[in-house]
Design an enzyme around this catalytic site. Sequence first.
Site, PDB file in Angstrom:
ATOM      1  N   ASP A 197      82.510  28.257 138.013  1.00  0.00           N
ATOM      2  CA  ASP A 197      82.898  29.322 138.947  1.00  0.00           C
ATOM      3  C   ASP A 197      82.957  28.775 140.366  1.00  0.00           C
ATOM      4  OD1 ASP A 197      82.750  30.822 136.758  1.00  0.00           O
ATOM      5  OD2 ASP A 197      81.357  32.325 137.559  1.00  0.00           O
ATOM      6  N   TYR A 198      82.046  27.839 140.629  1.00  0.00           N
ATOM      7  CA  TYR A 198      81.981  27.271 141.977  1.00  0.00           C
ATOM      8  C   TYR A 198      83.263  26.504 142.309  1.00  0.00           C
ATOM      9  CZ  TYR A 198      80.391  24.339 145.824  1.00  0.00           C
ATOM     10  OH  TYR A 198      80.289  23.702 147.027  1.00  0.00           O
TER      11      TYR A 198
ATOM     12  N   SER B  70     101.310  59.858 121.476  1.00  0.00           N
ATOM     13  CA  SER B  70      99.984  59.674 120.908  1.00  0.00           C
ATOM     14  C   SER B  70     100.129  59.133 119.481  1.00  0.00           C
ATOM     15  CB  SER B  70      99.268  61.006 120.941  1.00  0.00           C
ATOM     16  OG  SER B  70      97.912  60.783 120.764  1.00  0.00           O
TER      17      SER B  70
ATOM     18  N   GLU C  86      96.049  46.530 113.633  1.00  0.00           N
ATOM     19  CA  GLU C  86      95.300  46.001 114.791  1.00  0.00           C
ATOM     20  C   GLU C  86      94.223  47.011 115.182  1.00  0.00           C
ATOM     21  OE1 GLU C  86      99.024  46.078 116.631  1.00  0.00           O
ATOM     22  OE2 GLU C  86      98.499  47.633 118.084  1.00  0.00           O
TER      23      GLU C  86
ATOM     24  N   LYS D  91      92.054  49.814 117.179  1.00  0.00           N
ATOM     25  CA  LYS D  91      92.363  50.916 118.084  1.00  0.00           C
ATOM     26  C   LYS D  91      91.313  50.862 119.195  1.00  0.00           C
ATOM     27  CE  LYS D  91      93.319  55.859 118.100  1.00  0.00           C
ATOM     28  NZ  LYS D  91      92.542  56.171 119.287  1.00  0.00           N
TER      29      LYS D  91
ATOM     30  N   ASP E  65      89.094  51.547 122.373  1.00  0.00           N
ATOM     31  CA  ASP E  65      88.549  52.813 122.861  1.00  0.00           C
ATOM     32  C   ASP E  65      88.410  52.754 124.379  1.00  0.00           C
ATOM     33  OD1 ASP E  65      87.614  55.312 122.633  1.00  0.00           O
ATOM     34  OD2 ASP E  65      85.654  54.781 121.823  1.00  0.00           O
TER      35      ASP E  65
ATOM     36  N   GLU F 143      95.586  49.344 126.744  1.00  0.00           N
ATOM     37  CA  GLU F 143      94.366  50.113 126.940  1.00  0.00           C
ATOM     38  C   GLU F 143      93.442  49.352 127.883  1.00  0.00           C
ATOM     39  OE1 GLU F 143      94.772  52.700 124.979  1.00  0.00           O
ATOM     40  OE2 GLU F 143      92.823  53.698 124.860  1.00  0.00           O
TER      41      GLU F 143
ATOM     42  N   TYR G 151      99.339  46.274 123.685  1.00  0.00           N
ATOM     43  CA  TYR G 151      99.671  46.310 122.261  1.00  0.00           C
ATOM     44  C   TYR G 151     101.047  46.874 121.930  1.00  0.00           C
ATOM     45  CZ  TYR G 151      97.547  50.823 123.322  1.00  0.00           C
ATOM     46  OH  TYR G 151      97.221  52.010 123.908  1.00  0.00           O
TER      47      TYR G 151
ATOM     48  N   LYS H 180     100.939  49.967 111.923  1.00  0.00           N
ATOM     49  CA  LYS H 180     102.301  50.169 112.399  1.00  0.00           C
ATOM     50  C   LYS H 180     103.284  49.493 111.441  1.00  0.00           C
ATOM     51  CE  LYS H 180     100.648  50.157 117.149  1.00  0.00           C
ATOM     52  NZ  LYS H 180     100.429  49.408 118.389  1.00  0.00           N
TER      53      LYS H 180
ATOM     54  N   LYS I 194      90.863  56.403 111.779  1.00  0.00           N
ATOM     55  CA  LYS I 194      89.687  56.598 112.639  1.00  0.00           C
ATOM     56  C   LYS I 194      88.405  56.231 111.904  1.00  0.00           C
ATOM     57  CE  LYS I 194      89.877  59.230 116.001  1.00  0.00           C
ATOM     58  NZ  LYS I 194      90.032  59.230 117.434  1.00  0.00           N
TER      59      LYS I 194
ATOM     60  N   CYS J 233      51.957  64.965 138.363  1.00  0.00           N
ATOM     61  CA  CYS J 233      51.993  64.042 137.228  1.00  0.00           C
ATOM     62  C   CYS J 233      51.509  64.769 135.970  1.00  0.00           C
ATOM     63  CB  CYS J 233      51.098  62.839 137.520  1.00  0.00           C
ATOM     64  SG  CYS J 233      50.895  61.770 136.085  1.00  0.00           S
TER      65      CYS J 233
ATOM     66  N   CYS K 231      47.901  62.822 135.064  1.00  0.00           N
ATOM     67  CA  CYS K 231      46.707  62.843 135.920  1.00  0.00           C
ATOM     68  C   CYS K 231      46.756  63.971 136.952  1.00  0.00           C
ATOM     69  CB  CYS K 231      46.522  61.488 136.601  1.00  0.00           C
ATOM     70  SG  CYS K 231      47.723  61.211 137.915  1.00  0.00           S
TER      71      CYS K 231
ATOM     72  N   CYS L 173      54.473  58.905 140.098  1.00  0.00           N
ATOM     73  CA  CYS L 173      53.061  59.194 140.288  1.00  0.00           C
ATOM     74  C   CYS L 173      52.496  57.943 140.957  1.00  0.00           C
ATOM     75  CB  CYS L 173      52.396  59.390 138.925  1.00  0.00           C
ATOM     76  SG  CYS L 173      50.612  59.330 139.012  1.00  0.00           S
TER      77      CYS L 173
ATOM     78  N   CYS M 254      46.033  56.412 137.328  1.00  0.00           N
ATOM     79  CA  CYS M 254      46.607  57.359 136.356  1.00  0.00           C
ATOM     80  C   CYS M 254      46.545  56.728 134.966  1.00  0.00           C
ATOM     81  CB  CYS M 254      48.050  57.659 136.747  1.00  0.00           C
ATOM     82  SG  CYS M 254      48.948  58.560 135.478  1.00  0.00           S
TER      83      CYS M 254
HETATM   84  S1  IVH Z   1     100.078  52.520 119.736  1.00  0.00           S
HETATM   85  C1  IVH Z   1     103.972  54.621 120.358  1.00  0.00           C
HETATM   86  N1  IVH Z   1      98.087  50.846 119.444  1.00  0.00           N
HETATM   87  O1  IVH Z   1      95.160  55.469 121.034  1.00  0.00           O
HETATM   88  C2  IVH Z   1     102.740  53.811 120.466  1.00  0.00           C
HETATM   89  N2  IVH Z   1      97.649  52.903 120.557  1.00  0.00           N
HETATM   90  O2  IVH Z   1      94.980  58.131 119.861  1.00  0.00           O
HETATM   91  C3  IVH Z   1     101.506  54.628 120.464  1.00  0.00           C
HETATM   92  N3  IVH Z   1      95.338  53.125 121.369  1.00  0.00           N
HETATM   93  O3  IVH Z   1      97.577  56.965 123.088  1.00  0.00           O
HETATM   94  C4  IVH Z   1     100.271  53.909 120.746  1.00  0.00           C
HETATM   95  N4  IVH Z   1      94.629  51.166 120.644  1.00  0.00           N
HETATM   96  O4  IVH Z   1      96.040  55.123 124.107  1.00  0.00           O
HETATM   97  C5  IVH Z   1      98.467  52.043 119.928  1.00  0.00           C
HETATM   98  N5  IVH Z   1      96.426  49.245 119.132  1.00  0.00           N
HETATM   99  C6  IVH Z   1      96.820  50.430 119.611  1.00  0.00           C
HETATM  100  C7  IVH Z   1      95.921  51.276 120.299  1.00  0.00           C
HETATM  101  C8  IVH Z   1      96.383  52.513 120.752  1.00  0.00           C
HETATM  102  C9  IVH Z   1      94.298  52.275 121.298  1.00  0.00           C
HETATM  103  C10 IVH Z   1      95.284  54.455 122.006  1.00  0.00           C
HETATM  104  C11 IVH Z   1      96.510  54.818 122.823  1.00  0.00           C
HETATM  105  C12 IVH Z   1      97.042  56.083 122.164  1.00  0.00           C
HETATM  106  C13 IVH Z   1      95.808  56.619 121.524  1.00  0.00           C
HETATM  107  C14 IVH Z   1      96.149  57.573 120.392  1.00  0.00           C
END
Ligand code: IVH
Length: 698
Positions: free
Chosen positions: A54-55, A103, A134, A136, A138, A195, A247, A318, A342, A436, A439, A454, A459
Amino acid sequence: MYTAEQTKVLQDQSKDILSKLNNSVTFNDLALLKQVLRFHEYRYYVLNDPLLSDYEYDLLYQCLVKLEAANPDMISPDSPTQRVGSSLNQFFETTPHLVPMLSLDNSYNAEDLQDFDRKARELSGTDLLEYCIEPKFDGASISLYYENDLLVRAVTRGDGVAGEDITNNIKQIKSIPLYAPFSTRGIQQIEIRGEVIMSKNAFEQYNQKLVSKGLSPLANPRNAASGSLRMKDPREVAERNLDAFLYHISYVTHLHNQHDKSLETHGGSLSLLWDMGFRSPQKEKRIIKGIEGVIDYCLSFEATRDNLPYEIDGMVIKVNELALQEKMGMTSHHPRWAIAFKFKARQATTELLDIEFQVGRTGAITPVAKLKPVFLGGVTVSSISVHNEEYILQKDLRIGDQVLIERAGDVIPQIVKSLPELRRGHERFIQFPKKCPVCYSELFKEEGEAVWRCINIECTAQVVEKIIHFVSKDAMDIKSLGEANVRKFYELGLLKDIPGIYKLDYFSIAQLDGFGKKSLDNLQTAIETSKQQPLYRLIYALGIRFIGETTAKTLANAVNHLMDFATKSEEELLLLEDVGTKVAKSIQHFFSNQQNLQMLKELENIGLQLVNIKKEVSADGTLQGQSFLFTGTLEQLKRSEAEAKVEAAGGIILNGVSSKLNYLVVGTDAGSKLEKAKKINSIKIITEQEFIELIKGQ
Ligand code: IVH
């Protein structure tokens, strides 16, 4: 992103510039410096595999800052210096997405996925579909737009059609490149989805910082990430050490009709993003034909989710071929070619039955929520710390409330929120005690702190907690005398303070249930052995406020005898590594208390080590007589390890910079010691890497 050959060249170039810093770096090096710094950002933030300390990185960065200050015309928007947020965000302009951000539809089990596959095969007119799977992530979704290789803007999801322009804040995320060579793949404009996340590590560190400042911690990494996007001050965003996974490519235009083949599949798009220097799920993705293999991969990934350095809440499946995606289309809510799988929820609702106020060893009063027991992510949760009064007010917690709790991986469970809509009128406000609970002495709150304390050092609750800390693993490590025994002996009047550990009445203990000859012998041996623990462990075991293990080691090395602290001034203490005003005052407070001094004398008479026994110096060590001092944070070695290596090779560790010092080893964030050492010619200033090389020869 970089070939092995390019990596070698860039690394050599970095070392070259480093070797001529301060004298012959000129305007001509400016472009190269930018390239080199970009490369090291990538190594550090995307690959997590830095090639410079880092330095060294900081030296190069500062060099670029200087050159740019002298040649302001040369500052380009993709320069690594241009991440720094210079001014506050006044407002976030609403900006339409080029393509609406949709979504995902959700699934929760194998049958749901089989259903999805059936429909997908029907829609696409294919017997066997190839999927890309892949994680998801969070966090909080974002959309990035690059034109002619430069990041132009970053936008929040908003209502999916338009979001808010948060470009300044997104520039604080170092794994998002300001420049990406899309043109080399024939791309002129590109919109990318991803994300923003906070790693578990960054989250814990950030929360620790909040708590040590007396502030309330954040509930989970997702809230921490999403709460960061619209912050007024970009520097605060930088402090959160956020990360981003990209993604999805939602829009692209090409230069001279040049089409890149990788854009024919989703997996190819992830590879392209990876090649352009983004963190895409390139290593995590799998391309699998047929839904059964997909289900297997999802389940096996779920089983290992706790081992990941970041939180995921499922997998995304996908259809891999983009032409098929197009054919399948989308609803107004989600694409028909993708689905989220999920993972099992780690959230639950339960009733807040009561609040118990516990007294810690420093007298801090911690409210603990007693909950109706609920099974959550593999464990039964029945109590959760709610930190302090402000936290209770902020979350509007009331006894009798239904609360939403969450356990994020191996992170301690937290109350996310109360559910006021479920109140039935019998809920009660939480009264924070004025006295407290153990005590009954009056509680105090220091200015700027959120914690009530306290301050009665007699105590009983504090005394017991102090003894428990004293015997704990990282302190005096008296294994046979664990928390339960300390509490039991204390209640029975067999143990009333720390020196009492060494004066236990074994005859009385032998009369207790569960103490046969063997366990009594073990207890006695463990207690006797602990007398030989080195001074730093004793210092840590005393439980002085703000003195963690690292500071305890620094303190132990700074004296010949523990009692020397009784006469050290605040100024003298401040000269020590890691000792700021808060720590210095706490040490003075401890050593000006007569009862504490009395206890230390008693411990010395009992035979504990209050003397700092320096290790024997090896006579033939090649560092014989050479003195070392470490400053700043070391990246590869622990400070204690590095010091032990010096001593093992016959060198000595000094406490401060003086003409007696031979080597100053500089880690990151080195401060005044480095400045001081620069003024003394005879001191050799070396990096951690150079130190490691020096030691290697021993
Ligand atoms: S694809 C048309 N891929 O999950 C493409 N979404 O619950 C739609 N998310 O709104 C999104 N990881 O914010 C995609 N590998 C991933 C993801 C992902 C997290 C989120 C994203 C989406 C939400 C839906």
